[in-house]
Structures are given as C-alpha cells and as structure tokens.
Write a protein that holds these residues in place. Structure first.
Motif, PDB file in Angstrom:
ATOM      1  N   VAL A 155       0.857  -1.186   0.000  1.00  0.00           N
ATOM      2  CA  VAL A 155       0.000   0.000   0.000  1.00  0.00           C
ATOM      3  C   VAL A 155       0.887   1.228   0.000  1.00  0.00           C
ATOM      4  N   LEU A 156       0.571   2.184  -0.870  1.00  0.00           N
ATOM      5  CA  LEU A 156       1.267   3.467  -0.905  1.00  0.00           C
ATOM      6  C   LEU A 156       0.265   4.524  -0.449  1.00  0.00           C
ATOM      7  N   CYS A 157       0.553   5.175   0.663  1.00  0.00           N
ATOM      8  CA  CYS A 157      -0.418   6.050   1.316  1.00  0.00           C
ATOM      9  C   CYS A 157       0.005   7.517   1.254  1.00  0.00           C
ATOM     10  N   ASP A 158      -1.011   8.374   1.240  1.00  0.00           N
ATOM     11  CA  ASP A 158      -0.838   9.807   1.449  1.00  0.00           C
ATOM     12  C   ASP A 158      -1.316  10.092   2.872  1.00  0.00           C
ATOM     13  N   LEU A 159      -0.400  10.471   3.756  1.00  0.00           N
ATOM     14  CA  LEU A 159      -0.759  10.649   5.155  1.00  0.00           C
ATOM     15  C   LEU A 159      -1.720  11.812   5.372  1.00  0.00           C
ATOM     16  N   GLU A 160      -1.828  12.731   4.403  1.00  0.00           N
ATOM     17  CA  GLU A 160      -2.728  13.871   4.547  1.00  0.00           C
ATOM     18  C   GLU A 160      -4.093  13.619   3.918  1.00  0.00           C
ATOM     19  N   ASP A 161      -4.184  12.652   3.020  1.00  0.00           N
ATOM     20  CA  ASP A 161      -5.442  12.370   2.324  1.00  0.00           C
ATOM     21  C   ASP A 161      -5.503  10.890   2.013  1.00  0.00           C
ATOM     22  N   ASP A 162      -6.195  10.134   2.859  1.00  0.00           N
ATOM     23  CA  ASP A 162      -6.235   8.677   2.710  1.00  0.00           C
ATOM     24  C   ASP A 162      -6.930   8.243   1.422  1.00  0.00           C
ATOM     25  N   ARG A 163      -7.733   9.134   0.816  1.00  0.00           N
ATOM     26  CA  ARG A 163      -8.413   8.783  -0.434  1.00  0.00           C
ATOM     27  C   ARG A 163      -7.420   8.558  -1.569  1.00  0.00           C
ATOM     28  N   GLN A 164      -6.221   9.097  -1.422  1.00  0.00           N
ATOM     29  CA  GLN A 164      -5.217   8.966  -2.459  1.00  0.00           C
ATOM     30  C   GLN A 164      -4.364   7.708  -2.296  1.00  0.00           C
ATOM     31  N   SER A 165      -4.656   6.911  -1.289  1.00  0.00           N
ATOM     32  CA  SER A 165      -3.895   5.680  -1.082  1.00  0.00           C
ATOM     33  C   SER A 165      -4.246   4.653  -2.158  1.00  0.00           C
ATOM     34  N   VAL A 166      -3.297   3.825  -2.505  1.00  0.00           N
ATOM     35  CA  VAL A 166      -3.526   2.792  -3.507  1.00  0.00           C
ATOM     36  C   VAL A 166      -2.908   1.490  -3.006  1.00  0.00           C
ATOM     37  N   GLU A 167      -3.611   0.391  -3.228  1.00  0.00           N
ATOM     38  CA  GLU A 167      -3.165  -0.921  -2.773  1.00  0.00           C
ATOM     39  C   GLU A 167      -2.958  -1.839  -3.973  1.00  0.00           C
ATOM     40  N   LEU A 168      -1.838  -2.550  -3.977  1.00  0.00           N
ATOM     41  CA  LEU A 168      -1.524  -3.505  -5.033  1.00  0.00           C
ATOM     42  C   LEU A 168      -1.305  -4.874  -4.413  1.00  0.00           C
ATOM     43  N   SER A 169      -1.644  -5.899  -5.169  1.00  0.00           N
ATOM     44  CA  SER A 169      -1.450  -7.275  -4.720  1.00  0.00           C
ATOM     45  C   SER A 169      -1.079  -8.118  -5.928  1.00  0.00           C
ATOM     46  N   PRO A 170      -0.691  -9.384  -5.713  1.00  0.00           N
ATOM     47  CA  PRO A 170      -0.384 -10.241  -6.864  1.00  0.00           C
ATOM     48  C   PRO A 170      -1.536 -10.367  -7.854  1.00  0.00           C
ATOM     49  N   ALA A 171      -2.772 -10.114  -7.411  1.00  0.00           N
ATOM     50  CA  ALA A 171      -3.913 -10.185  -8.331  1.00  0.00           C
ATOM     51  C   ALA A 171      -3.867  -9.093  -9.391  1.00  0.00           C
ATOM     52  N   ASP A 172      -3.115  -8.019  -9.140  1.00  0.00           N
ATOM     53  CA  ASP A 172      -3.001  -6.925 -10.116  1.00  0.00           C
ATOM     54  C   ASP A 172      -1.940  -7.198 -11.173  1.00  0.00           C
ATOM     55  N   VAL A 173      -1.107  -8.200 -10.953  1.00  0.00           N
ATOM     56  CA  VAL A 173      -0.012  -8.471 -11.882  1.00  0.00           C
ATOM     57  C   VAL A 173      -0.511  -8.825 -13.286  1.00  0.00           C
ATOM     58  N   PRO A 174      -1.495  -9.752 -13.441  1.00  0.00           N
ATOM     59  CA  PRO A 174      -1.952 -10.076 -14.808  1.00  0.00           C
ATOM     60  C   PRO A 174      -2.488  -8.862 -15.561  1.00  0.00           C
ATOM     61  N   ARG A 175      -3.206  -7.959 -14.876  1.00  0.00           N
ATOM     62  CA  ARG A 175      -3.734  -6.768 -15.543  1.00  0.00           C
ATOM     63  C   ARG A 175      -2.591  -5.888 -16.063  1.00  0.00           C
ATOM     64  N   LEU A 176      -1.560  -5.711 -15.233  1.00  0.00           N
ATOM     65  CA  LEU A 176      -0.435  -4.893 -15.648  1.00  0.00           C
ATOM     66  C   LEU A 176       0.347  -5.547 -16.784  1.00  0.00           C
ATOM     67  N   GLU A 177       0.525  -6.847 -16.697  1.00  0.00           N
ATOM     68  CA  GLU A 177       1.230  -7.549 -17.772  1.00  0.00           C
ATOM     69  C   GLU A 177       0.475  -7.421 -19.089  1.00  0.00           C
ATOM     70  N   ALA A 178      -0.855  -7.501 -19.024  1.00  0.00           N
ATOM     71  CA  ALA A 178      -1.663  -7.360 -20.237  1.00  0.00           C
ATOM     72  C   ALA A 178      -1.563  -5.946 -20.805  1.00  0.00           C
ATOM     73  N   LEU A 179      -1.558  -4.934 -19.924  1.00  0.00           N
ATOM     74  CA  LEU A 179      -1.426  -3.550 -20.391  1.00  0.00           C
ATOM     75  C   LEU A 179      -0.086  -3.340 -21.100  1.00  0.00           C
ATOM     76  N   ILE A 180       0.965  -3.875 -20.514  1.00  0.00           N
ATOM     77  CA  ILE A 180       2.290  -3.728 -21.127  1.00  0.00           C
ATOM     78  C   ILE A 180       2.329  -4.445 -22.466  1.00  0.00           C
ATOM     79  N   GLN A 181       1.747  -5.644 -22.511  1.00  0.00           N
ATOM     80  CA  GLN A 181       1.724  -6.405 -23.760  1.00  0.00           C
ATOM     81  C   GLN A 181       0.938  -5.673 -24.843  1.00  0.00           C
TER      82      GLN A 181
END
Length: 316
Positions: A155-181
């Motif tokens: 998780v990459l967080c913005d300590l001043e605005d939690d709405r801007q935090s983003v979470e990544l997991s191994p489930a996001d890997v196939p989507r990213l690989e497809a985008l790159i492809q």
C-alpha cells in the motif's frame, strides 16, 4: 516535504522481519516509479537516453524517516514539486502540449503523487484512461510483484489524504502484464501534417493531422528550433519515432527531422498507427449486385437451359 507511507502487508505480527533484498526492492520500486511518473508528466516520455536531468533528481530525493513493526511500514518524505522544480511544475507550461495527460497537480504535490495517480488509472481497468508508456507501466508492475513470502500486498499512502492511497497485490499483476503487452512498441514513422503550435520555452510542438487530431511532438538534438519559425502553420514532413499509450493512440513523436512537405509527401498524411492496431483488410458492405453474390449461381452466357444441355451432351 510531503509525507507518504509505504506498507508491505503481512509478515510477523509481533516484530519486523523483512529480507534485505525485499526492502531494497520495495524502496527501489517506489523511487523508480516516481521518477518515471514525474518525467512522463513533464516530457511526455518516462525514460529517455542520456543522464537524468537535475530537476528530476531534486524531485525524487526521497527520505525514509520511520520504520514500524508488524507489517513493514515505512514513512517517507518527498520534496514538493513546485518547490524544487518550479520551472517544470510551477506554471502551466507543461500542460500546453500534453493536455489531458497532465491533470494539474496541487501546490503540495510530489513525484510519488504522480506515481500513485498512474496506479489508480491502472487499477480502474480502462486502458484508454491510462496515461503512461511502457517504461512507466513496467515500474507499476515492479511494485505489484513485490509481495512475496509472508507478505501479500503493498500500500502506498498519502498521510494527509487517505483517499489517495492505492493498494496492489499479486492479483493486479496479470492486468499490468496485459497492459504492457498491449502497449505498442515505439516505431519509426514519416508523417505529413500541419505544424500547428510551437512552444516558446520548450522543445515541443503540436502537429495537426488532416482529421483535425493533434499529436504532441518533441524535437531531437539534430533539429534546429529556429527552423520551426519559418514552418509554422505550414504542412511539414516529420520523421522520427512514435511512442504509444496502452490504448494504441500516439503519446508523442520524437522528431529527428522535419521540412516543408512536397506534393509527393501527401502519401504519409495518415496518422501513423502501430501495425498491430491496423486491420489486415477493410470489409465493404455487399448486396446481390456486388461481391461474390454478383456472379455465384449465375451462368455468364445468354444461352437458354435447353441450349446449354444440348451443348453439354454434344461434348460427351
């Protein structure tokens, strides 16, 4: 300084134990992603040949100022872009030519914020809304692949605005690989177009196709900027390298040369789409008077059936 937090989820609940290699990779992924995102925002490409500019080094001089037990929680400090690189981020210059790809950043924005913005676009799942090139997407994939062993997410967080935090997991890997492809590789192009807009302070310009679509371009070292003054609002032939977004649209053309177009150069007036996105053939609507239907089932002569049968019997 802008306060961020990097959390590697999982691990021991009572003490912090993280392999040195994983800690190094985690910090390196954020640093690499922030650099690519900041350069993409300013220059339209996240990676270019040659040394990194000084303003980019200043924008990504991040500091680790806290480490917490449990999940690996690291507090980070990131320089404010408008403070350390006012020429690139203090005004609207960079938005003139890269438009919707560069939504304005706030006065407290950091390079990590730009990286998080791209990560949100990726997770939304709409390739047309992802403003990134292959190198920047590779940085996103590098971060998503980090969790391993006892760790299951980052998780990459913005300590001043939690709405801007983003979470990544191994489930996001196939989507990213497809985008790159799906993101077309850069290709050499020749493009005849109108030299529509020239930046007064940057090596950038806008090219206008016959369709009215505008395409950003950046001058290479071999192009004399003074030459553009005599070609403004003229049709020119541009040669260079086209870089693409995941949607297949052109992100930017890196210009190697350009000159006033001649009549024969109109052959290159079509927007240079990548070969993978061009149809093998263009189908046309058919009816009973066109295509195969116009001759299948029809005898090409004017003989009657009786005359045809008689002629066939004579052959036998």
């Amino acid at each position: 300084m802008k306060q961020h937090r990097l959390v590697l989820q999982g691990g021991s609940a009572d003490r912090l134990r993280i392999p040195i290699e994983l800690l190094r990779d985690m910090l390196g992924a954020v640093q690499d992603g922030a650099r690519h995102a900041a350069r993409f925002y300013v220059e339209g490409l996240s990676s270019q040949a040659g040394p990194r500019p000084r303003w980019l080094e200043a924008c990504t001089a991040h500091m680790v100022n806290g480490l917490t037990t449990g999940s690996a929680v690291l507090d980070l400090e990131a320089p404010l872009l408008q403070d350390v690189a006012p020429e690139q981020f203090g005004g609207q210059q960079q938005q003139d030519l890269f438009g919707e790809a560069n939504e304005p950043i706030g006065p407290c924005g950091s390079a990590i914020d730009l990286f998080v913005r791209v990560l949100h676009q990726v997770k939304a799942g709409n390739a047309a809304a992802v403003h990134a090139d292959r190198a920047l997407l590779e940085s996103c994939l590098r971060l998503a692949r980090l969790p391993r062993g006892d760790f299951n997410g980052v998780v990459l967080c913005d300590l001043e605005d939690d709405r801007q935090s983003v979470e990544l997991s191994p489930a996001d890997v196939p989507r990213l690989e497809a985008l790159i492809q799906d993101t077309p590789l850069p290709q050499a192009v020749r493009f005849t177009c109108l030299l529509d807009t020239i930046s007064g302070s940057r090596q950038t310009m806008l090219l206008r196709a016959e369709s009215g679509e505008t395409i950003p371009a950046r001058l290479g070292p071999s192009v004399d900027p003074e030459q553009l003054r005599t070609l403004w609002n003229e049709r020119v032939l541009v040669t260079g390298t086209a870089h693409y977004r995941p949607s297949g649209s052109i992100q930017q053309i890196a210009v190697d040369s350009l000159h006033r177009a001649e009549p024969r150069d109109e052959l290159f007036a079509h927007i240079p789409f990548p070969p993978s996105r061009q149809p093998v053939f263009r189908s046309l609507p058919h009816d009973q008077h066109s295509g195969v239907a116009s001759f299948v089932g029809t005898w090409p002569g004017d003989e009657s059936d009786a005359e045809l049968i008689e002629a066939l019997q004579a052959i036998r």
